[in-house]
Design an enzyme around this catalytic site. Structure first.
Site, mmCIF file in Angstrom:
data_model
loop_
_atom_site.group_PDB
_atom_site.id
_atom_site.type_symbol
_atom_site.label_atom_id
_atom_site.label_comp_id
_atom_site.label_asym_id
_atom_site.label_seq_id
_atom_site.Cartn_x
_atom_site.Cartn_y
_atom_site.Cartn_z
ATOM 1 N N VAL A 198 29.688 27.471 39.703
ATOM 2 C CA VAL A 198 30.208 27.977 40.865
ATOM 3 C C VAL A 198 29.335 28.152 42.120
ATOM 4 C CG1 VAL A 198 31.879 30.038 41.853
ATOM 5 C CG2 VAL A 198 32.039 29.348 39.317
ATOM 6 N N GLU A 201 39.519 36.153 45.931
ATOM 7 C CA GLU A 201 40.829 35.586 45.488
ATOM 8 C C GLU A 201 40.558 34.965 44.252
ATOM 9 O OE1 GLU A 201 43.858 34.376 47.166
ATOM 10 O OE2 GLU A 201 43.847 34.326 44.850
ATOM 11 N N ASP A 222 38.984 39.046 29.025
ATOM 12 C CA ASP A 222 38.991 38.159 30.382
ATOM 13 C C ASP A 222 40.394 38.206 31.011
ATOM 14 O OD1 ASP A 222 38.113 36.015 32.287
ATOM 15 O OD2 ASP A 222 39.868 35.139 31.211
ATOM 16 N N LYS A 260 41.927 40.448 34.465
ATOM 17 C CA LYS A 260 42.672 40.038 35.603
ATOM 18 C C LYS A 260 43.909 40.794 35.670
ATOM 19 C CE LYS A 260 40.920 35.220 34.675
ATOM 20 N NZ LYS A 260 41.072 34.013 33.851
#
Lengths: 367, 367
Positions: free
Chosen positions: A17, A150, A226, A230
């Protein structure tokens, strides 16, 4: 408006990333002359590169330069805060955390209180303890520094911004539901497709790993954590003071007997012995004309969050998902019975970095 | 940052969207003490209410007050610009255009050059001549005033913001496709459903009108111009210099013989005589195992925009749409073969006003 003319950017994390972000940052700084963007700091967990006098680093070659010209191990986090909060007068600083490190996340309040804005895909800060969450947003409100994340859910998909817009404009979000993991999406779209038979569970997990869709140890996807992280973030944004990602029911797809095997490879080797369990789940759904999917849901009114297997009609948008796509449905008072739906790739370096870059653009417009 | 402490808001248009916006504005000004929001001007095409010394109007009762205490016909647009550009020193002004009026849209460059930011669902400014589009964005860039128009396509759905984020972060948008009209969505989901037979075309149009899903004269929906305007806006944001909403192929569903009948009622009365035409379209799609839908598409590489009937597989997300929902798919280089999809109600006063209010919040954070 007295906008900053120069913005100094510190980047923590230079993996997939981080690389994609720097590539997007290089293009952005060329396209937009104002404010002037200066990369002044970059580090991995082992190396760092920066100049005490804030001499700009070359954005395009920063990762290569870090490898060859590193000044050594990165400073302690409070030192990075001190460095970025001492940028030349009249300019501003933004830290871009491209890691998934808890220690960096824990330092967000320090950065924010020092007036340093944050953009990040790191889920840890927003899905850790509720006390950290409060500290982060209180620190930001006090100093005026911005914090955007985001890509902490659904990568570059406009999930967080849409939820914030719904809440900020006074809509009542009643329910959020969806497939929040690209890995789980791929696994179930292959294992229990709406058309055709699908493969054996263990074979699909093996294939997903070979295609790079899972973590190095697939159990890190199959434990549901995971997705739980979120959901924690979205539930908090919707107003629920969720204590942690382990404070609500999360179904793990790791057979109890394989929880403690020593490696991902051993896990994959032993998984076929448990295929009958998942086959039964699939068959039971099929008998109702449905398919099974791994979803997360938030019932805002009831204050309930849960993560696990559920059955869906073949015509349901969640059943019809393709590849490793995410889908997130927001049910609200204004939108009525048909939810607002966001769908698309929810993982991958380029789209994750896109969320980070668009957050950065929003921060630049405000500082 | 030297943010404005007080922001003066002028509202043009007090119809359904205007009312819903004022209700959201009242709640917003209560929830957020900073910046202080002052409603100083409101008008319809026939009446206006404001004080020369900017005495705040009561947001909650503004529409009633306009009806009973109006100071008379609204000033000419340049006078409104002058009024809003002379707000007390240190404060800022935003005009909220909740009309669909071309003359208000034509005045946007005047507002922007005077430093007055604009938020609006009005499609006219962004889908009129390309010269007006350029004038608007050049004026905004020069003065620093902001212009946001999320609700000009898909109401409160995050369509414009998502496209802007894709473009701003350097993604290459290759294709945009979708159902952009709630009316057309409702008509085709009823006329040619994926399950069941559906009704006769003229009967569905009549029903849609009775349910309030069409304009007073349904031809204003069936001519395709509303969709063409939205496509014009998206195409321009994606980088195509589309000259106007009539500069590309737009299929009208009004039979030529009924183009010039004098009223919507007469149109509805005579429409059944033409049912065979639409029935043929439906049957032809069914023979291929498909359904027909009214869609818009933009091929960015080829520079082509078109609006009209197309056939879709039953399993395609466009075929599976429900009610009067919109669906918009963005195909981009980063997202690959599976598009980023936004879906949900694309019309209605509350969700349209939501797009306006969230735009206002973004502007408030920047001025």
């Amino acid at each position: 408006m007295a906008s900053a003319k120069t913005v100094y950017i510190g980047v923590i994390g230079a993996g997939g990333v981080g690389k994609a972000f720097l590539s997007q940052l290089a293009a952005l700084s060329t396209r937009r002359p104002s404010p002037k963007l200066v990369l002044c700091y970059i580090s991995t967990s082992k190396k760092s590169l920066y100049h005490a006098d804030y001499t700009p680093l070359n954005i395009s070659s920063a990762i290569d330069d870090l490898a060859s010209n590193s000044v050594g191990a990165p400073p302690q986090l409070p030192k990075i805060v001190e460095y970025l909060s001492s940028v030349p007068a009249g300019s501003k600083a933004v830290v871009v955390d491209n890691t998934s490190a808890q220690d960096v996340a824990d330092a967000y309040p320090l950065f924010l209180r020092a007036g340093i804005s944050i953009v990040t895909p790191n889920k840890k800060a927003f899905s850790g303890s509720y006390a950290l969450w409060q500290d982060i947003f209180t620190s930001a409100a006090t100093s005026g520094a911005k914090v955007y994340h985001e890509s902490s859910c659904g990568a570059g998909l406009p999930v967080i911004s849409t939820l914030n817009d719904l809440v900020d404009t006074g809509d009542q979000v009643t329910r959020i539901e969806g497939v929040f993991s690209g890995t789980m999406s791929f696994l179930f779209n292959s294992f229990a497709p709406t058309q055709g038979a699908g493969g054996k569970w263990s074979a699909e997990v093996k294939k997903a790993k070979e295609l790079g869709y899972t973590e190095p140890d697939p159990r890190d996807d199959l434990n549901g954590l995971d997705v739980a992280r979120k959901l924690t973030i979205l539930a908090r944004l919707a107003g629920l003071p969720v204590e942690s990602p382990t404070s609500f029911p999360v179904q793990s797809l790791i057979p109890a007997e394989l929880e403690s095997v020593s490696s991902g490879d051993e896990f994959l080797e032993k998984l076929p012995a448990f295929d009958a369990l998942m086959e039964e789940v699939k068959t039971s759904a099929e008998k109702e004309g449905k398919v099974v999917r791994f979803v997360g849901s938030i019932d805002v009114g009831a204050g309930q969050v849960k993560v696990g297997l559920e059955k869906f009609d073949q015509s349901h948008p969640i059943a019809a998902l393709k590849g490793s796509d995410n889908i997130i449905s927001f049910y609200t008072k204004r939108y009525g019975s048909n939810p607002l739906i966001i769908q698309g790739a929810g993982a991958g370096a380029d789209v994750t970095a896109m969320g980070v870059t668009s957050d950065l653009i929003k921060v630049l417009a405000q500082i």
